[in-house]
Design an enzyme around this catalytic site. Structure first.
Site, short mmCIF file in Angstrom:
data_model
loop_
_atom_site.label_atom_id
_atom_site.label_comp_id
_atom_site.label_asym_id
_atom_site.label_seq_id
_atom_site.Cartn_x
_atom_site.Cartn_y
_atom_site.Cartn_z
N LYS A 13 11.40 -3.64 1.45
CA LYS A 13 10.51 -4.19 0.39
C LYS A 13 9.29 -4.97 0.79
CE LYS A 13 14.02 -6.23 -1.21
NZ LYS A 13 15.09 -6.02 -0.30
N ARG A 85 17.14 -9.65 -9.54
CA ARG A 85 18.29 -9.21 -8.83
C ARG A 85 19.64 -9.28 -9.63
NH1 ARG A 85 16.43 -10.43 -3.30
NH2 ARG A 85 17.80 -9.56 -1.77
N ARG A 124 15.12 -6.42 13.15
CA ARG A 124 13.82 -6.88 12.24
C ARG A 124 13.45 -8.43 13.18
NH1 ARG A 124 13.99 -7.74 6.15
NH2 ARG A 124 16.10 -8.51 6.72
N ARG A 156 15.82 -13.68 11.39
CA ARG A 156 16.46 -14.27 10.45
C ARG A 156 17.85 -14.66 10.66
NH1 ARG A 156 14.40 -11.32 5.12
NH2 ARG A 156 16.54 -11.54 4.31
N ARG A 167 25.39 -8.49 1.89
CA ARG A 167 24.33 -8.47 1.23
C ARG A 167 24.54 -7.30 0.66
NH1 ARG A 167 20.47 -9.86 5.76
NH2 ARG A 167 18.65 -9.28 4.46
#
Ligand code: AP5
Ligand code: MG
Length: 213
Positions: A13, A85, A124, A156, A167
């Site tokens: 995203k 969400r 990431r 992160r 998640r």
């Protein structure tokens, strides 16, 4: 255009929102980035949100809704990344736009198989400026340094396999129902996210050009 990017964690995203912002000049609003900013500043809201984010759970609707409303109030166009969400958030957003005689143009759903999500998120590298990289699929030109702003890249806290599983589970329970919700409104556009970054953007761009014309 008023757009929503709807996809599971690690699907791309943020990556695609930055590309859309660059190409179409539409502001990218990421609730995840805004919450992480509040966590880093140590604000009361940030401290409350951190408890949920660390567990891979959703931050309560009232906190997130206020943040988003304040952000989009004066914007004619936006890309929402990570919001809504929950069905409740989606309905609040609809009401808010209706009150201002506005509506969403499209909800872009990016589909990526579960097994790729963990791989994408654990590799990431993020930058404070909003850019995201991947150790293998999208490395920065200089190791550990953001190509765009020269900032130091970081990992992160929620990008570990254990939190990722949580998640993904949260996404399936709370966010997946939104796909039906937006499909019934006739504004859902589904994109195959299991392709390289440029190809995914190419497909999104085609959809956005259709909407514009
Ligand atoms: P948030 O920050 O929104 O996290 P997320 O939804 O879990 O999504 P990610 O940011 O992890 O992934 P992404 O889809 O942006 O992927 P990216 O482009 O970075 O939210 C974090 C937390 O905040 C939530 O868990 C929740 O607690 C809270 N929160 C946020 N919004 C909320 C809300 N509305 N309500 C309640 N709570 C909320 O890409 C991932 C990696 O893959 C990168 O390394 C990238 O380079 C790579 N990549 C991207 N595309 C490709 C591709 N096509 N091929 C190969 N690699 C790719
Ligand atoms: Mg993101």
């Amino acid at each position: 255009m008023r757009l929503i990017l709807l996809a599971p964690p690690g699907a791309g995203k943020g990556t695609q929102a930055e590309l859309i912002e660059e190409k179409f000049g539409i502001e990218h609003i990421s609730t995840g980035d805004l919450l992480r900013e509040a966590v880093e500043k140590g604000t009361p809201l940030g401290l409350k949100a951190k408890r949920f984010m660390d567990k891979g759970e959703l931050v309560p609707d009232d906190i997130v809704v206020e943040i988003v409303k304040n952000k989009i109030r004066d914007l004619k166009e936006f890309i929402l990344d990570g919001f809504p969400r929950t069905l409740e958030q989606a309905k609040i957003l609809d009401r808010f736009l209706e009150e201002n005689n506005e509506k969403l143009d499209a909800v872009i759903e990016i589909q990526v198989p579960d097994e790729k999500l963990v791989e994408r998120s654990t590799g990431r590298l993020s930058c404070k400026c909003g850019e995201v990289y991947h150790e293998i699929y999208n490395p920065p030109r200089l190791e550990g340094i953001c190509d765009r702003c020269g900032g130091k890249l970081y990992k992160r806290e929620d990008d570990n396999p254990e939190t990722m599983y949580s998640r993904i589970k949260t996404y399936k329970m709370k966010t997946l129902p939104l796909i039906k919700y937006y499909f019934q409104k006739g504004i859902l556009r589904t994109i195959n996210g299991d392709q390289d970054i440029e190809r995914v953007f190419w497909d999104i761009e085609k959809e956005l050009n259709k909407i514009k014309s």
